[in-house]
Write an enzyme that holds these catalytic residues in place. Structure first.
Site, PDB file in Angstrom:
ATOM      1  N   LEU A   1       0.853  -1.179   0.000  1.00  0.00           N
ATOM      2  CA  LEU A   1       0.000   0.000   0.000  1.00  0.00           C
ATOM      3  C   LEU A   1       0.893   1.235   0.000  1.00  0.00           C
ATOM      4  O   LEU A   1       2.001   1.203   0.551  1.00  0.00           O
ATOM      5  CB  LEU A   1      -0.902   0.029   1.244  1.00  0.00           C
ATOM      6  CG  LEU A   1      -1.913  -1.112   1.408  1.00  0.00           C
ATOM      7  CD1 LEU A   1      -2.642  -0.966   2.737  1.00  0.00           C
ATOM      8  CD2 LEU A   1      -2.909  -1.132   0.257  1.00  0.00           C
ATOM      9  N   ASP A   2       0.410   2.316  -0.587  1.00  0.00           N
ATOM     10  CA  ASP A   2       1.136   3.575  -0.513  1.00  0.00           C
ATOM     11  C   ASP A   2       1.333   3.968   0.946  1.00  0.00           C
ATOM     12  O   ASP A   2       0.549   3.575   1.817  1.00  0.00           O
ATOM     13  CB  ASP A   2       0.365   4.689  -1.226  1.00  0.00           C
ATOM     14  CG  ASP A   2       0.180   4.429  -2.713  1.00  0.00           C
ATOM     15  OD1 ASP A   2       0.984   3.672  -3.273  1.00  0.00           O
ATOM     16  OD2 ASP A   2      -0.771   4.984  -3.291  1.00  0.00           O
ATOM     17  N   ARG A   3       2.342   4.769   1.206  1.00  0.00           N
ATOM     18  CA  ARG A   3       2.672   5.150   2.585  1.00  0.00           C
ATOM     19  C   ARG A   3       1.472   5.759   3.309  1.00  0.00           C
ATOM     20  O   ARG A   3       1.211   5.439   4.478  1.00  0.00           O
ATOM     21  CB  ARG A   3       3.830   6.151   2.579  1.00  0.00           C
ATOM     22  CG  ARG A   3       4.278   6.563   3.981  1.00  0.00           C
ATOM     23  CD  ARG A   3       5.412   7.557   3.921  1.00  0.00           C
ATOM     24  NE  ARG A   3       4.963   8.829   3.327  1.00  0.00           N
ATOM     25  CZ  ARG A   3       5.774   9.846   3.065  1.00  0.00           C
ATOM     26  NH1 ARG A   3       7.072   9.758   3.289  1.00  0.00           N
ATOM     27  NH2 ARG A   3       5.285  10.957   2.553  1.00  0.00           N
TER      28      ARG A   3
ATOM     29  N   THR B   1      -1.715   5.394   2.601  1.00  0.00           N
ATOM     30  CA  THR B   1      -2.914   4.558   2.515  1.00  0.00           C
ATOM     31  C   THR B   1      -2.881   3.542   3.643  1.00  0.00           C
ATOM     32  O   THR B   1      -1.860   2.897   3.878  1.00  0.00           O
ATOM     33  CB  THR B   1      -2.985   3.837   1.156  1.00  0.00           C
ATOM     34  OG1 THR B   1      -3.028   4.812   0.109  1.00  0.00           O
ATOM     35  CG2 THR B   1      -4.220   2.951   1.070  1.00  0.00           C
TER      36      THR B   1
END
Length: 213
Positions: A42-44, A46
């Site tokens: 996951l993106d940082r 998110t």
């Protein structure tokens, strides 16, 4: 299954050598002595469910076509599409203008498909459930921004001045499903929203709205 908080990267990098989800996994008793590997990422900024394999066999099995975990994301959007169900089929590529992390919708990029279903409409915002056919970097965030309805709280693709009363990015991997590589059982996990997301959503449900500042 770990519920990653917003602000935590999944994997170590030059700027984040020790404060990542992988570092957290390494410190768990269940992972002691194991060659674990996070499946997907996951993106940082998110939050939500991340699956971690405890040995190489499971990691390889999960990477095969048809075995990859399925996720349903919840996102709070600025505004809302006109229809309750929208599919965005738009290729993504790197910005190429000095920001190597930023992505753009651009012809000739990598194929990317996002399915978006609106669950709740409120003044200035909407709650959406999203499913991905592809897993491109920043896919949901870029696709929704390309429609003119960016994820609320997104520091890169969202409103330039942010959203008043909101203190985080409202994109959360809420549901994770997969077939167990040994038992063959279909497993389904749900993770709760972070407080800043659920609190803001509760205010919207009560009719209290906050616009961009």
């Amino acid at each position: 299954i770990l519920n990653k908080p917003a602000g935590m990267p999944c994997h170590p990098s030059k700027g984040h050598p020790n404060d990542t989800l992988a570092n957290l996994c390494a410190g768990l008793p269940a992972m002691a002595g194991r060659a674990f590997r996070p499946i997907g990422r996951l993106d940082r900024d998110t939050s939500g469910a991340v699956l971690c394999a405890k040995h190489p066999h499971s990691a390889c099995w999960m990477g095969l076509p048809g075995h990859r975990p399925e996720k349903t994301y919840l996102a709070l959007l600025c505004g809302a599409p006109g229809e309750d169900f929208v599919t965005i089929d738009a290729p993504l590529t790197r910005d190429g203008e000095g920001d190597d992390h930023r992505r753009l919708v651009r012809s000739g990029g990598l194929p990317a498909v996002t399915h978006c279903r609106i669950l709740l409409r409120a003044e200035r915002f909407s709650l959406a459930a999203l499913r991905l056919e592809t897993g491109r970097t920043h896919q949901i965030r870029v696709h929704m921004a390309s429609l003119g309805h960016p994820v609320a709280g997104d520091p890169v693709y969202g409103p330039a001045k942010g959203v008043k009363g909101l203190h985080g990015q409202c994109l959360h991997a809420a549901v994770l499903g997969f077939i167990h590589p040994v038992s063959g059982e279909h497993l389904l996990f749900e993770t709760p929203l972070p407080d800043y997301f659920s609190d803001f959503l509760a205010r919207l449900r009560k009719g209290e709205t906050y616009g961009p500042v």
